[in-house]
Design a protein around this motif. Structure first.
Motif, PDB file in Angstrom:
ATOM      1  N   GLN A   4      23.401  45.893  39.226  1.00  0.00           N
ATOM      2  CA  GLN A   4      23.622  45.879  40.669  1.00  0.00           C
ATOM      3  C   GLN A   4      24.147  44.511  41.111  1.00  0.00           C
ATOM      4  N   LEU A   5      25.235  44.533  41.845  1.00  0.00           N
ATOM      5  CA  LEU A   5      25.813  43.312  42.404  1.00  0.00           C
ATOM      6  C   LEU A   5      26.142  43.551  43.870  1.00  0.00           C
ATOM      7  N   ASP A   6      25.922  42.530  44.682  1.00  0.00           N
ATOM      8  CA  ASP A   6      26.370  42.587  46.061  1.00  0.00           C
ATOM      9  C   ASP A   6      27.876  42.867  46.080  1.00  0.00           C
ATOM     10  N   GLU A   7      28.312  43.688  47.031  1.00  0.00           N
ATOM     11  CA  GLU A   7      29.721  44.104  47.061  1.00  0.00           C
ATOM     12  C   GLU A   7      30.682  42.921  47.162  1.00  0.00           C
ATOM     13  N   ARG A   8      30.342  41.939  48.000  1.00  0.00           N
ATOM     14  CA  ARG A   8      31.226  40.776  48.157  1.00  0.00           C
ATOM     15  C   ARG A   8      31.240  39.931  46.883  1.00  0.00           C
ATOM     16  N   ALA A   9      30.062  39.818  46.225  1.00  0.00           N
ATOM     17  CA  ALA A   9      30.005  39.073  44.965  1.00  0.00           C
ATOM     18  C   ALA A   9      30.825  39.776  43.890  1.00  0.00           C
ATOM     19  N   ALA A  10      30.722  41.097  43.843  1.00  0.00           N
ATOM     20  CA  ALA A  10      31.480  41.853  42.843  1.00  0.00           C
ATOM     21  C   ALA A  10      32.982  41.672  43.048  1.00  0.00           C
ATOM     22  N   GLU A  11      33.432  41.740  44.295  1.00  0.00           N
ATOM     23  CA  GLU A  11      34.861  41.572  44.570  1.00  0.00           C
ATOM     24  C   GLU A  11      35.328  40.164  44.218  1.00  0.00           C
ATOM     25  N   PHE A  12      34.478  39.186  44.506  1.00  0.00           N
ATOM     26  CA  PHE A  12      34.824  37.798  44.173  1.00  0.00           C
ATOM     27  C   PHE A  12      34.979  37.617  42.670  1.00  0.00           C
ATOM     28  N   ILE A  13      34.045  38.151  41.900  1.00  0.00           N
ATOM     29  CA  ILE A  13      34.087  37.993  40.443  1.00  0.00           C
ATOM     30  C   ILE A  13      35.298  38.717  39.854  1.00  0.00           C
ATOM     31  N   LYS A  14      35.591  39.902  40.384  1.00  0.00           N
ATOM     32  CA  LYS A  14      36.791  40.616  39.920  1.00  0.00           C
ATOM     33  C   LYS A  14      38.043  39.777  40.145  1.00  0.00           C
ATOM     34  N   GLY A  15      38.059  39.060  41.264  1.00  0.00           N
ATOM     35  CA  GLY A  15      39.225  38.249  41.597  1.00  0.00           C
ATOM     36  C   GLY A  15      39.435  37.065  40.681  1.00  0.00           C
ATOM     37  N   LEU A  16      38.413  36.687  39.926  1.00  0.00           N
ATOM     38  CA  LEU A  16      38.536  35.563  39.002  1.00  0.00           C
ATOM     39  C   LEU A  16      39.292  35.944  37.738  1.00  0.00           C
ATOM     40  N   PRO A  53      39.709  32.421  45.686  1.00  0.00           N
ATOM     41  CA  PRO A  53      39.969  32.879  47.050  1.00  0.00           C
ATOM     42  C   PRO A  53      39.740  31.754  48.050  1.00  0.00           C
ATOM     43  N   ARG A  54      40.339  31.899  49.210  1.00  0.00           N
ATOM     44  CA  ARG A  54      40.184  30.893  50.261  1.00  0.00           C
ATOM     45  C   ARG A  54      38.699  30.750  50.596  1.00  0.00           C
ATOM     46  N   GLY A  55      38.262  29.503  50.717  1.00  0.00           N
ATOM     47  CA  GLY A  55      36.864  29.238  51.042  1.00  0.00           C
ATOM     48  C   GLY A  55      36.002  28.962  49.821  1.00  0.00           C
ATOM     49  N   ALA A  56      36.531  29.277  48.631  1.00  0.00           N
ATOM     50  CA  ALA A  56      35.768  29.014  47.402  1.00  0.00           C
ATOM     51  C   ALA A  56      36.018  27.580  46.935  1.00  0.00           C
ATOM     52  N   THR A  57      35.005  26.975  46.353  1.00  0.00           N
ATOM     53  CA  THR A  57      35.135  25.626  45.791  1.00  0.00           C
ATOM     54  C   THR A  57      34.655  25.630  44.349  1.00  0.00           C
TER      55      THR A  57
END
Length: 456
Positions: A4-16, A53-57
């Motif tokens: 189980q992953l939070d939806e926003r976390a899952a999308e972020f990780i996919k984007g990597l 993504p924008r906002g990530a550091t």
């Protein structure tokens, strides 16, 4: 099995990128049904990641190891590139050589335990399990990822104990044998790292709700022969017998059981572990345990300093060790107990909890026997009800008042101490008129104070 992953976390990780995986404790805990840990990621080197993504550091933590911390949407991710490592002799924790790779199987081999070497591909919703870690989770066992798991990193010895305790897992036979064989590698680990793991073991029961996990951790440290490289003074308590009319267990087991019964109140369990650590020395030096609390206080201070605990922790834990026998028979004069309670006001709750745990750990009393309010608690309640000036600043006379009466330097401090004690014993005396009258009878100058001390 679903991770189980939070939806926003899952999308972020996919984007990597498709070759970035969730790995380690998060995956393991999801498979166990435990509360997930922080999210660790593994994949290519940070420089090879797709655009963040924008906002990530991304902040590099260790350039040599390639580790980084990525923050996005308020969530922090620990990132490690796939790599292999070479270690020199001993267990100094830091690899002498690091090689980056794109081989997930090679990366799995350099990790600690197989249940921590399970990878989850978010894009494909797929678990990658190079070393059979999923089955280890099902069997609830900890198994080393390779035969050199403890040769290369001595800290893994304590991590083994901590994870076994927190997860309620058994330790696989060969892994346990290897841990015993390489116990001395713990001596190569810095005090700070050992301290962190010890603190986690002492609170292991609160991580996943595993009953008595903290006690099991202490026992595992003994079974694997690690105490002599962690706190040798505890190892010296092993087999030190105690009078059977007062204790069922030797000093080491009694200390472990004291931790078992101590609630997780700040550093209380650390005090429970060390409260009798001076008994071994006293028995060897004097042939008895008389005065062991003072020896325990001194040894606790030395041990905690060596493990680089903060000064406030050292002071509090050492003091608890030194005070745990105070008024043991409950026959001390009330006036003396009142002053004691006031002087140790901030410690009374922990001290009473330590005394209760100590009694239960004898193995000769029940929880009902120690469940009644303690004398210190009753005394404190009575003092509060009487509006006794528990804090010295609450007495109704100040150093300025005394200076105006002709008191000088340390004679002021002495007078405030005397007047405070009088008001603790008899709260109705805490009024300016009585205090000033009483103060007139006290030494006003340092030389007068010193004359009185020499007479005493």
């Amino acid at each position: 099995m679903k991770i189980q992953l939070d939806e926003r976390a899952a999308e972020f990780i996919k984007g990597l990128g498709d070759d970035v995986y969730v790995v380690g404790g998060y995956v393991r805990n999801c498979l166990c049904g435990f509360r997930p840990t922080d999210i660790d990621l593994a994949g290519p080197t940070p420089a090879q990641l797709l655009t963040l993504p924008r906002g990530a550091t991304l902040v590099m933590v260790n350039h040599r190891m390639g580790t980084a911390q990525i923050t996005y949407d308020g969530v922090k991710y620990e990132y490690t590139p796939f790599r292999t490592e070479v270690y020199d002799e001993g267990g100094a924790h830091t690899p002498s050589q690091v090689f980056f790779t794109d081989d997930i199987n090679a990366d799995a081999q350099r990790r600690d335990f197989c249940c921590n070497a399970i990878y989850y591909n978010v894009t494909d919703d797929e678990i990658i399990d190079p070393l059979g870690g999923v089955r280890d989770v099902e069997l609830q066992i900890l198994r080393g990822c390779n035969k050199r798991v403890f040769e290369s990193d001595g800290l893994r010895l304590m991590r083994l104990v901590r994870l076994a305790s927190e997860l309620g897992f058994k330790i696989e036979g060969e892994t346990a044998a290897s841990a015993k064989a390489h116990a001395q590698n713990l001596s190569d680990i810095t005090s700070e790292r050992k301290r962190v793991e010890l603190d986690k073991i002492l609170c292991a029961d609160g991580v996943n709700g595993i009953q008595n996990a903290h006690y099991r951790g202490l026992r595992l440290l003994k079974q694997l022969g690690l105490w002599q490289y962690l706190i040798p003074e505890i190892a010296e308590c092993d087999g030190v017998e105690q009078p059977s009319e007062y204790h069922k267990y030797d000093v080491m087991e009694h200390s472990f059981r004291c931790v078992l019964y101590a609630p997780p109140m700040g550093n209380l369990r650390l005090a429970a572990l060390l409260h009798d650590v001076g008994k071994g020395y006293c028995k060897k030096k004097f042939g008895s345990f008389h005065g062991h609390e003072k020896s325990s206080e001194m040894q606790a201070r030395s041990i905690l300093t060596r493990l680089r605990y903060p000064n406030d922790v050292i002071d509090q834990v050492s003091k608890l060790c030194g005070l745990h026998m105070y008024d043991m028979r409950g026959d001390m004069r009330e006036a003396k107990v009142r002053v004691f309670v006031a002087k140790n006001y901030n410690l009374i709750d922990k001290l009473v909890a330590l005394i209760r745990a100590d009694r239960l750990a004898t193995g000769l009393v029940s929880s009902e026997d120690v469940g009644k309010p303690h004398r210190f608690e009753l005394t404190l309640q009575k003092m509060i009800a009487e509006s006794a000036p528990i804090l010295k600043r609450s007495i109704r006379i100040t150093g300025k008042d005394l200076a105006e009466m002709g008191f000088e330097s340390e004679a002021i401090s002495n007078a405030l101490e005397v007047l405070w004690r009088e008001c603790i014993i008899e709260p109705k005396n805490n009024n300016p008129e009585w205090l000033k009258k009483m103060a007139e009878r006290l030494p006003k100058k340092p030389d007068e104070l010193n004359k009185n001390k020499s007479k005493d």
